[in-house]
Structures are given as structure tokens and as C-alpha cells.
Design an enzyme around this catalytic site. Structure first.
Site, mmCIF file in Angstrom:
data_model
loop_
_atom_site.group_PDB
_atom_site.id
_atom_site.type_symbol
_atom_site.label_atom_id
_atom_site.label_comp_id
_atom_site.label_asym_id
_atom_site.label_seq_id
_atom_site.Cartn_x
_atom_site.Cartn_y
_atom_site.Cartn_z
ATOM 1 N N ASP A 1 -0.275 5.051 1.004
ATOM 2 C CA ASP A 1 -0.518 5.959 2.124
ATOM 3 C C ASP A 1 -0.505 5.198 3.441
ATOM 4 O O ASP A 1 -1.194 4.191 3.598
ATOM 5 C CB ASP A 1 -1.866 6.675 1.952
ATOM 6 C CG ASP A 1 -1.870 7.600 0.751
ATOM 7 O OD1 ASP A 1 -0.956 8.426 0.651
ATOM 8 O OD2 ASP A 1 -2.784 7.483 -0.083
ATOM 9 N N ASP B 1 0.853 -1.170 0.000
ATOM 10 C CA ASP B 1 0.000 0.000 0.000
ATOM 11 C C ASP B 1 0.905 1.241 0.000
ATOM 12 O O ASP B 1 2.106 1.156 0.287
ATOM 13 C CB ASP B 1 -0.890 -0.024 1.252
ATOM 14 C CG ASP B 1 -1.902 1.097 1.261
ATOM 15 O OD1 ASP B 1 -2.466 1.405 0.201
ATOM 16 O OD2 ASP B 1 -2.120 1.688 2.336
#
Length: 273
Positions: free
Chosen positions: A20, A18
Site C-alpha cells: 500500500d 511494501d
């Protein structure tokens, strides 16, 4: 889950991570992120950076990450917009859509040969934008009432900004669902379809892939349901004290992405705990 039939640890040949909360907070790099990406590039291992954000194209995101000192190749970025476009191309090639979203989504749909229209579209496709308008939402509602299929890039209810929380795709999808009585099909995490599409893009196998995320309820559950080993970093949404509240577990929990650099540099190390 932690070993092959002969008892030896499974190798890691592919990494999904991922963005953020794992690599950056807004535009501020998380310590160790640059080193992790550089280690991946030097290793020759296949990898993708995943994001549910459908606003930006991979080129935009590459530029934003580069401004934070993290050099991710454009082709190594996989967004919910790209996953949505791939899904629609598989389901109904060369179809049409009314799109509520920004360049990341419209570009992805154009690239698969979709026509953007507000007249009898096959789909209403809802993505993220910082400028949701009453007019566009109303048009989406009426098109869905008239029979358009309802797709949303991701179910995230809110997103961060420097000024505070912002409504995101999931919140607007709930508004449209309430008005129409029709629920959307969400493509992005926690739908494991997002992981499967990423694996297909890399021609990778779930047995030798690890997913890194900061949210138990999206990153970790979607990785788990796609058959991947998962690593939770505690630099984002899920705090250490919240982990035990979930009925499923990550394969490994680490403080930050910095703790994973050694696993890339030394493939003999096992992430299986």
C-alpha cells in the site's frame, strides 16, 4: 554503505517492497507498479511484496492485486500474519492461541499447527479486522490477566478505507495494554524481525537486498535496522517535505515505483545514490 570494500557498488540480488502506497492506493494501481513487478519476474531476481495488513491470506492479496492489473505470485507475498506465525512456531512450536483477527491470521496459525482456543492459551494474538467486537477484546483482556502472552501482528494505529480512517491493530492493542498493564510484542514493521523473516524465506542476504517503502517510520527504519539499503517512494504516507524531519535517511528517494524499473532491468545501475 554504498560500496563493497573494493569500492565497487554492491549488487542487488533481492528486492522487498511494501504494497500500500508503493504498488497500490486501496485498489488503484500506482503508475509503474505493473511494469516493476513484470521486470522483477523477467529478471529472475528474488522478491517479496510485504504488508503489515494481517486480514488477508496471500491468495486473497494476489487476487486483489490481480484485479488492479498487478500479477504477483502468491508465494511472493509476505504478510505480518505469516511473520507472526513463523515467530510463534520458532518460539513455542504447536502451541495455542486466542486470536482476534481474520482469515489471514487464523489460516497462518493453523498452517503451523497452532490450536485456536479461549481456554488457557499460550498467547493472545491480536491482528487486524474490520469487525472488532467488545466481547472479543474483553476476552483477550481477561486471558492476558490470567497469564497469556500478548502478541500483536503490527503497531499500525489506523488504516485507510473509502469512507475514511479506520482503527487498526495498534489502536486496539493500546486499549488492551491500558486495561491489562501488559504491552504486546509487535511482529510487523517497524520491527526488523519482519525484514529478517522475509530474508530467511528467500534465503537472501541483507547486503544484497533493497527495501522499498512509502513510510519513513515503518518501512525505511525497519529496513535500515535489518541492514538493508532502502528506497523511499513519495506516492504514499511520507511527503517530500517531511523527509528532513527524520533523524535517519533512506539510501535513495524517488518519486514513484516507476523510477525503479530501470534498476531492475539494468543491474549495473546502483541504488546507492
Amino acid at each position: 554503505m554504498s560500496a563493497r570494500d573494493d569500492g565497487s557498488p554492491r549488487p542487488v540480488e533481492t528486492w522487498l517492497t511494501d504494497m500500500d502506497g508503493v504498488l497500490v492506493h486501496e485498489e488503484v494501481p500506482i503508475p509503474g507498479a505493473t511494469e516493476f513487478i513484470e521486470a522483477l519476474k523477467e529478471s529472475g531476481l528474488r522478491f517479496l511484496v510485504l504488508t503489515n495488513n494481517s486480514i488477508f491470506t496471500p491468495r486473497d492479496l494476489r487476487a486483489r492485486l490481480l484485479a488492479s492489473g498487478i500479477d504477483v505470485p502468491e508465494e511472493a507475498i509476505w504478510t505480518s500474519a505469516l511473520a507472526t506465525a513463523q515467530f510463534l512456531a520458532d518460539q513455542r512450536p504447536h502451541g495455542s492461541a486466542y486470536v482476534v483477527g481474520e482469515a489471514g491470521l487464523t489460516t497462518a496459525l493453523h498452517d503451523i499447527g497452532y490450536v485456536m482456543t479461549d481456554r488457557n492459551p499460550d498467547y493472545v494474538v491480536l491482528g487486524e479486522t474490520r469487525t472488532y467486537s467488545f466481547e472479543s477484546i474483553t476476552r483477550a483482556i481477561r486471558l492476558i490477566d490470567d497469564g497469556a502472552r500478548f502478541i500483536a501482528t503490527n503497531p499500525d494505529a489506523s488504516g485507510p478505507s473509502h469512507a475514511g480512517k479506520l482503527p487498526a491493530t495498534g489502536s486496539v492493542a493500546a486499549l488492551i495494554r491500558t486495561a491489562t498493564g501488559r504491552s504486546p510484542y509487535f511482529i510487523g514493521k517497524p520491527n526488523p524481525l519482519m525484514m529478517r523473516s522475509a530474508l530467511n524465506r528467500l534465503e537472501a542476504h541483507s547486503e544484497t537486498t533493497v527495501m522499498i517503502g512509502d513510510r519513513m517510520e515503518t518501512d525505511i527504519i525497519s529496513g535500515l535496522e535489518a541492514g538493508l539499503r532502502t528506497v523511499l517512494v513519495t506516492t504514499g504516507s511520507t511527503r517530500p517535505e517531511d523527509i528532513e524531519h527524520f533523524p535517519y535517511r533512506a539510501t535513495r528517494v524517488v518519486d514513484s515505483i516507476a523510477d525503479l524499473v530501470e534498476f531492475v532491468k539494468a543491474p549495473s545501475l546502483s541504488v546507492d545514490g
